[in-house]
Design a protein around this motif. Sequence first.
Motif, PDB file in Angstrom:
ATOM      1  N   TRP A  85       7.964   7.741   2.973  1.00 33.13           N
ATOM      2  CA  TRP A  85       7.264   7.130   1.836  1.00 33.13           C
ATOM      3  C   TRP A  85       7.177   8.052   0.627  1.00 33.13           C
ATOM      4  O   TRP A  85       7.334   7.575  -0.514  1.00 33.13           O
ATOM      5  CB  TRP A  85       5.865   6.690   2.245  1.00 33.13           C
ATOM      6  N   PRO A  86       6.903   9.351   0.781  1.00 34.21           N
ATOM      7  CA  PRO A  86       6.857  10.199  -0.414  1.00 34.21           C
ATOM      8  C   PRO A  86       8.153  10.152  -1.219  1.00 34.21           C
ATOM      9  O   PRO A  86       8.111  10.114  -2.458  1.00 34.21           O
ATOM     10  CB  PRO A  86       6.590  11.594   0.167  1.00 34.21           C
ATOM     11  N   ASN A  87       9.297  10.123  -0.554  1.00 36.03           N
ATOM     12  CA  ASN A  87      10.572  10.037  -1.276  1.00 36.03           C
ATOM     13  C   ASN A  87      10.732   8.673  -1.944  1.00 36.03           C
ATOM     14  O   ASN A  87      11.243   8.574  -3.065  1.00 36.03           O
ATOM     15  CB  ASN A  87      11.737  10.301  -0.329  1.00 36.03           C
ATOM     16  N   ILE A  88      10.304   7.621  -1.247  1.00 35.44           N
ATOM     17  CA  ILE A  88      10.416   6.271  -1.811  1.00 35.44           C
ATOM     18  C   ILE A  88       9.508   6.137  -3.028  1.00 35.44           C
ATOM     19  O   ILE A  88       9.874   5.537  -4.039  1.00 35.44           O
ATOM     20  CB  ILE A  88      10.078   5.223  -0.736  1.00 35.44           C
ATOM     21  N   GLY A  89       8.295   6.708  -2.957  1.00 37.08           N
ATOM     22  CA  GLY A  89       7.397   6.680  -4.107  1.00 37.08           C
ATOM     23  C   GLY A  89       7.987   7.386  -5.308  1.00 37.08           C
ATOM     24  O   GLY A  89       7.853   6.919  -6.452  1.00 37.08           O
ATOM     25  N   SER A  90       8.662   8.505  -5.079  1.00 32.59           N
ATOM     26  CA  SER A  90       9.326   9.216  -6.179  1.00 32.59           C
ATOM     27  C   SER A  90      10.453   8.378  -6.773  1.00 32.59           C
ATOM     28  O   SER A  90      10.654   8.366  -7.991  1.00 32.59           O
ATOM     29  CB  SER A  90       9.867  10.556  -5.678  1.00 32.59           C
ATOM     30  N   ASP A  91      11.176   7.667  -5.911  1.00 34.88           N
ATOM     31  CA  ASP A  91      12.242   6.786  -6.410  1.00 34.88           C
ATOM     32  C   ASP A  91      11.666   5.670  -7.275  1.00 34.88           C
ATOM     33  O   ASP A  91      12.249   5.312  -8.309  1.00 34.88           O
ATOM     34  CB  ASP A  91      13.010   6.173  -5.236  1.00 34.88           C
ATOM     35  N   LEU A  92      10.529   5.106  -6.854  1.00 35.00           N
ATOM     36  CA  LEU A  92       9.893   4.054  -7.668  1.00 35.00           C
ATOM     37  C   LEU A  92       9.538   4.600  -9.039  1.00 35.00           C
ATOM     38  O   LEU A  92       9.844   3.975 -10.066  1.00 35.00           O
ATOM     39  CB  LEU A  92       8.657   3.520  -6.944  1.00 35.00           C
ATOM     40  N   LEU A  93       8.900   5.757  -9.063  1.00 36.40           N
ATOM     41  CA  LEU A  93       8.503   6.349 -10.342  1.00 36.40           C
ATOM     42  C   LEU A  93       9.710   6.603 -11.227  1.00 36.40           C
ATOM     43  O   LEU A  93       9.688   6.331 -12.443  1.00 36.40           O
ATOM     44  CB  LEU A  93       7.747   7.658 -10.096  1.00 36.40           C
ATOM     45  N   SER A  94      10.786   7.096 -10.649  1.00 33.42           N
ATOM     46  CA  SER A  94      12.002   7.362 -11.423  1.00 33.42           C
ATOM     47  C   SER A  94      12.559   6.080 -12.024  1.00 33.42           C
ATOM     48  O   SER A  94      12.943   6.038 -13.198  1.00 33.42           O
ATOM     49  CB  SER A  94      13.045   8.028 -10.519  1.00 33.42           C
ATOM     50  N   LEU A 122       0.826  -1.205   0.000  1.00 36.33           N
ATOM     51  CA  LEU A 122       0.000   0.000   0.000  1.00 36.33           C
ATOM     52  C   LEU A 122       0.862   1.258   0.000  1.00 36.33           C
ATOM     53  O   LEU A 122       0.525   2.251  -0.649  1.00 36.33           O
ATOM     54  CB  LEU A 122      -0.933   0.012   1.209  1.00 36.33           C
ATOM     55  N   GLY A 123       1.978   1.220   0.718  1.00 41.04           N
ATOM     56  CA  GLY A 123       2.868   2.372   0.729  1.00 41.04           C
ATOM     57  C   GLY A 123       3.459   2.650  -0.641  1.00 41.04           C
ATOM     58  O   GLY A 123       3.486   3.803  -1.109  1.00 41.04           O
ATOM     59  N   LEU A 124       3.933   1.610  -1.313  1.00 46.06           N
ATOM     60  CA  LEU A 124       4.486   1.784  -2.659  1.00 46.06           C
ATOM     61  C   LEU A 124       3.410   2.247  -3.632  1.00 46.06           C
ATOM     62  O   LEU A 124       3.655   3.135  -4.474  1.00 46.06           O
ATOM     63  CB  LEU A 124       5.100   0.474  -3.146  1.00 46.06           C
ATOM     64  N   ALA A 125       2.218   1.658  -3.539  1.00 43.03           N
ATOM     65  CA  ALA A 125       1.141   2.019  -4.462  1.00 43.03           C
ATOM     66  C   ALA A 125       0.703   3.467  -4.249  1.00 43.03           C
ATOM     67  O   ALA A 125       0.612   4.251  -5.206  1.00 43.03           O
ATOM     68  CB  ALA A 125      -0.046   1.064  -4.276  1.00 43.03           C
ATOM     69  N   GLU A 126       0.424   3.828  -2.999  1.00 41.56           N
ATOM     70  CA  GLU A 126      -0.057   5.182  -2.726  1.00 41.56           C
ATOM     71  C   GLU A 126       0.948   6.242  -3.151  1.00 41.56           C
ATOM     72  O   GLU A 126       0.600   7.225  -3.824  1.00 41.56           O
ATOM     73  CB  GLU A 126      -0.356   5.347  -1.236  1.00 41.56           C
ATOM     74  N   HIS A 127       2.189   6.039  -2.800  1.00 40.65           N
ATOM     75  CA  HIS A 127       3.145   7.132  -2.984  1.00 40.65           C
ATOM     76  C   HIS A 127       3.755   7.160  -4.377  1.00 40.65           C
ATOM     77  O   HIS A 127       4.202   8.219  -4.826  1.00 40.65           O
ATOM     78  CB  HIS A 127       4.179   7.091  -1.873  1.00 40.65           C
ATOM     79  N   TYR A 151       1.713   6.585  -6.853  1.00 44.01           N
ATOM     80  CA  TYR A 151       0.579   7.304  -7.446  1.00 44.01           C
ATOM     81  C   TYR A 151       0.688   8.801  -7.180  1.00 44.01           C
ATOM     82  O   TYR A 151       0.519   9.631  -8.084  1.00 44.01           O
ATOM     83  CB  TYR A 151      -0.740   6.762  -6.886  1.00 44.01           C
ATOM     84  N   ARG A 152       0.981   9.154  -5.944  1.00 43.77           N
ATOM     85  CA  ARG A 152       1.107  10.569  -5.610  1.00 43.77           C
ATOM     86  C   ARG A 152       2.275  11.220  -6.355  1.00 43.77           C
ATOM     87  O   ARG A 152       2.246  12.430  -6.626  1.00 43.77           O
ATOM     88  CB  ARG A 152       1.266  10.747  -4.102  1.00 43.77           C
ATOM     89  N   ALA A 153       3.282  10.412  -6.693  1.00 44.50           N
ATOM     90  CA  ALA A 153       4.426  10.943  -7.431  1.00 44.50           C
ATOM     91  C   ALA A 153       4.129  11.109  -8.918  1.00 44.50           C
ATOM     92  O   ALA A 153       4.866  11.812  -9.619  1.00 44.50           O
ATOM     93  CB  ALA A 153       5.635  10.028  -7.238  1.00 44.50           C
ATOM     94  N   GLY A 154       3.057  10.460  -9.416  1.00 44.71           N
ATOM     95  CA  GLY A 154       2.685  10.650 -10.816  1.00 44.71           C
ATOM     96  C   GLY A 154       2.416   9.403 -11.616  1.00 44.71           C
ATOM     97  O   GLY A 154       2.059   9.493 -12.794  1.00 44.71           O
ATOM     98  N   ALA A 155       2.582   8.219 -11.040  1.00 43.56           N
ATOM     99  CA  ALA A 155       2.316   6.979 -11.776  1.00 43.56           C
ATOM    100  C   ALA A 155       0.806   6.738 -11.863  1.00 43.56           C
ATOM    101  O   ALA A 155       0.024   7.205 -11.032  1.00 43.56           O
ATOM    102  CB  ALA A 155       2.986   5.794 -11.091  1.00 43.56           C
ATOM    103  N   ALA A 156       0.391   6.006 -12.894  1.00 43.72           N
ATOM    104  CA  ALA A 156      -0.989   5.527 -13.002  1.00 43.72           C
ATOM    105  C   ALA A 156      -1.036   4.169 -12.310  1.00 43.72           C
ATOM    106  O   ALA A 156      -0.493   3.192 -12.821  1.00 43.72           O
ATOM    107  CB  ALA A 156      -1.401   5.414 -14.462  1.00 43.72           C
ATOM    108  N   VAL A 157      -1.653   4.120 -11.147  1.00 44.94           N
ATOM    109  CA  VAL A 157      -1.561   2.943 -10.279  1.00 44.94           C
ATOM    110  C   VAL A 157      -2.922   2.280 -10.115  1.00 44.94           C
ATOM    111  O   VAL A 157      -3.936   2.944  -9.899  1.00 44.94           O
ATOM    112  CB  VAL A 157      -1.007   3.344  -8.890  1.00 44.94           C
ATOM    113  N   THR A 158      -2.918   0.945 -10.224  1.00 46.95           N
ATOM    114  CA  THR A 158      -4.081   0.141  -9.854  1.00 46.95           C
ATOM    115  C   THR A 158      -3.619  -0.944  -8.892  1.00 46.95           C
ATOM    116  O   THR A 158      -2.686  -1.696  -9.203  1.00 46.95           O
ATOM    117  CB  THR A 158      -4.734  -0.516 -11.079  1.00 46.95           C
TER     118      THR A 158
END
Length: 424
Positions: free
Chosen positions: A351-360, A30-35, A37-44
């Motif tokens: 988590w916000p930083n980790i989500g941005s790293d995932l998107l990158s 949930l942390g990876l999915a939410e953040h 998404y917040r970073a800009g990915a299209a998440v389901t």
Amino acid sequence: MSSFPAVVFLLDTPNVWRGRALAGTPARVLGLAEHSYRAGAAVTLVLCDRGADYGAAEDWPCDVLLVHPNDFYSDRRLARVLESVAVAADFVSICEAEALLAVGRELSHRIGARLVYDVHDDEAAVASSLGELPATVRHYGAVQRAALEATDYVFVSTRHEAGLVREAGIDAARVAMLSNGADPQQHTWWGSAVDAATLVFVGNLYYEPNARAVEAIRTTLLPPLRVEGLDIRVRVIGRGPADLTIPTDRLEFTGRVDSINEALRGATLALAPLTAGSGAKMKVLDYLAAGLPVLGTSEAVTGLSTDHPGVVVEDDLSAWPSVLAALLRDRVALKDLGTDGRLSVERELSWPNIGSDLLSNVGIWLDHPAPKQPNAQGATDVLSVPRWLAEHSVHNALGSPEFARQGRPIWLRRSDVHTPMPGA
């Protein structure tokens, strides 16, 4: 495909409640999915229906599709389900080796996506730490290796899992280090309630390492503290089997709580007496984000920096009563430890930083040709049931589908058009 990287996360668990995770693995997903998404990915998030209280759309941080178990564990049926509701994916992320081998490779092929194995722990190491038979340890190792051979890309959460991936010969360009995290905006900085004499432990007690930790609290920690005359109470937060969650005058079991953040309020110190397990511990991150000082073992600080700010480490559980007694008498140390831990989350484990790293990372992968399709031949030879599923089944805690029907998924939340979050 969307102009934004489209990521589908697959998750089977009964341990969610109205958009919140009740155990470590769903908390990571949930942390990876939410953040992301917040970073800009299209998440389901594709969630297997286990009859939980799923709440309302506003409880969920991204699009969530609830599917029947018979669809979840069939690559052909799940591909049809995703097509029927127009879910497109550049990447499919799966956190269980067994599910990846059973459906992941073929599913990603059917929907034209790239496959990601989220290695959130080392099941062979868990089995070894629990003293299970060597054949069981070897089996889990074989399942993990087969999953690594079958995947296109890998997420890892700790240096240990990164080492497993290197040993498997996977190119570093196909690997992203994404630690577990906490969102400082979603965790109140409570700090230590130094006068409350209340200790806390958070965990899914159907998971054997957590169950052993609670037994250690009951048998190794509390009796010596009573002898020393310390009026200490322990609050255990999380679901568990009836034979384990028997309260005493000094040991309270809350069961499921609406908010772990609120449940940590009023605690003096948090406990992580883990002698078995693997992977980064979400409970420790929750403690640190709440500004609580932590007493833990080396296993508990897996995934943290080597100086583990905010955590006092002691592997000899028989020494814990004296360590605790000294800590509880030192109000300054309690406050300082709590502050160090909270600041470490804000700096390094957000988590916000980790989500941005995932998107990158997925953006970089998407800009390059997909790896040559791995050869997963023979993968079915090591298929088995995930540990968590077996543990929950034994205790009749798995749950049954109540909302989705086979071939008829339900949207728990759906956005008609993906719009990146502000700042993405």
